[in-house]
Design an enzyme around this catalytic site. Sequence first.
Site, PDB file in Angstrom:
ATOM      1  N   VAL A 156       0.498 -10.997   0.271  1.00  0.00           N
ATOM      2  CA  VAL A 156       1.323 -10.761  -0.912  1.00  0.00           C
ATOM      3  C   VAL A 156       0.453 -10.395  -2.118  1.00  0.00           C
ATOM      4  O   VAL A 156       0.811  -9.514  -2.913  1.00  0.00           O
ATOM      5  CB  VAL A 156       2.182 -12.006  -1.227  1.00  0.00           C
ATOM      6  CG1 VAL A 156       2.876 -11.860  -2.576  1.00  0.00           C
ATOM      7  CG2 VAL A 156       3.213 -12.219  -0.132  1.00  0.00           C
ATOM      8  N   GLU A 157      -0.701 -11.046  -2.266  1.00  0.00           N
ATOM      9  CA  GLU A 157      -1.533 -10.833  -3.453  1.00  0.00           C
ATOM     10  C   GLU A 157      -2.234  -9.479  -3.447  1.00  0.00           C
ATOM     11  O   GLU A 157      -2.255  -8.788  -4.470  1.00  0.00           O
ATOM     12  CB  GLU A 157      -2.572 -11.951  -3.564  1.00  0.00           C
ATOM     13  CG  GLU A 157      -2.000 -13.300  -3.975  1.00  0.00           C
ATOM     14  CD  GLU A 157      -1.534 -13.311  -5.424  1.00  0.00           C
ATOM     15  OE1 GLU A 157      -1.916 -12.407  -6.195  1.00  0.00           O
ATOM     16  OE2 GLU A 157      -0.769 -14.231  -5.779  1.00  0.00           O
ATOM     17  N   SER A 158      -2.824  -9.093  -2.326  1.00  0.00           N
ATOM     18  CA  SER A 158      -3.686  -7.905  -2.337  1.00  0.00           C
ATOM     19  C   SER A 158      -3.466  -6.957  -1.171  1.00  0.00           C
ATOM     20  O   SER A 158      -4.163  -5.945  -1.083  1.00  0.00           O
ATOM     21  CB  SER A 158      -5.153  -8.343  -2.316  1.00  0.00           C
ATOM     22  OG  SER A 158      -5.435  -9.042  -1.100  1.00  0.00           O
TER      23      SER A 158
END
Length: 261
Positions: A156-158
Site C-alpha cells: 500500500v505504501e510504495s
Amino acid sequence: MNDSKHLTDSKAVTDARARRRRMHRRIRKRRLTHVFLAASTAFALALVFTPSVPKPAVARFERTLLRATPAEQLLIEPFWRRAADAIKGPKTQPLSALPFGLDSKIGVHGESLGRWHRIYTYTTRYRIAPDLARKIYDAAVAAGIEPELGFRLVRVESVFDPRAKSPSGALGLMQLMPSTAREFEATVTNEQLLNPEVNLRIGFRYLRSLIREYQGNLRLALLVYNRGPNAVQHALSLGNDPANGYESLVMRGYRGRGTLN
C-alpha cells in the site's frame, strides 16, 4: 401419449447422467484430498527426521538460492530427502515438531526450509523478486511483526518500490518521514532511507511501537502510521472517527493481530 412417455424417459436419462457426474466429481475430490494429505504428511515427516545442518552450510545454500532464478530455485531446494537417508539419519526430533513454520525443535535445516517456503509464497502472491521478499520477511520477523501484515503495508505504501518518494517527503518502501525515522536512528540520512534494509528495519520498529502504544489496537496504529499521531488524536478528542480508508485498504481480508507475540 407416446410423446409424453418419451419426454419422461428422456428426463430420467438426463437425471441419471447428472447423478453419475456428481458421483464422479465426489470421487475425484476425495482422491485429490487423499493425495494432498499424503503429500503433507510426507513433507512433515521429512522435516521431522531431517538432521540439523551446520550454519555455514545453510548460509552457502541460501547464497546459492539467491543467485539462481526463481525457476532454478524451485529445482535446487530439496523439500524432501530420500527415504533411505531419512531412516539412516538421527531421529532426535519428537513428533511434536510436526507443525510447519519456525520451530526450534526442527533444527537449523528445517527452519531454513520453512522460511524459504514462506518467502516463495509471498514472492508468488505479490509478484516481487525473491530477494526483496526475503528482506521484507526477515525485517518483519525481526521486529515482531506478522509478515503478512508487513507485505500488505509495503504494497500500500510504495507498491514495493525501494526508491519511492512522496510529495510530502516520505521515502522508501515504507514511506518513512525522515523526522520519524530519526526518532529510532538519530544519524540516519535520507539516502540511507532509500536502502531497503534500513527502511524496513526502521519502518517495522515504528509500526511495532505504535501497536504497543495503542495496546494492540491495530486499526488505530495503522491510522497513526498513515496520518500521524496529532491528526488522529485531534479527531478522537472531537469525538470523530479518524478513519480515512487507509486501514481498510491494508487490512482487507487480514485476520491476524499484527504482531508475532
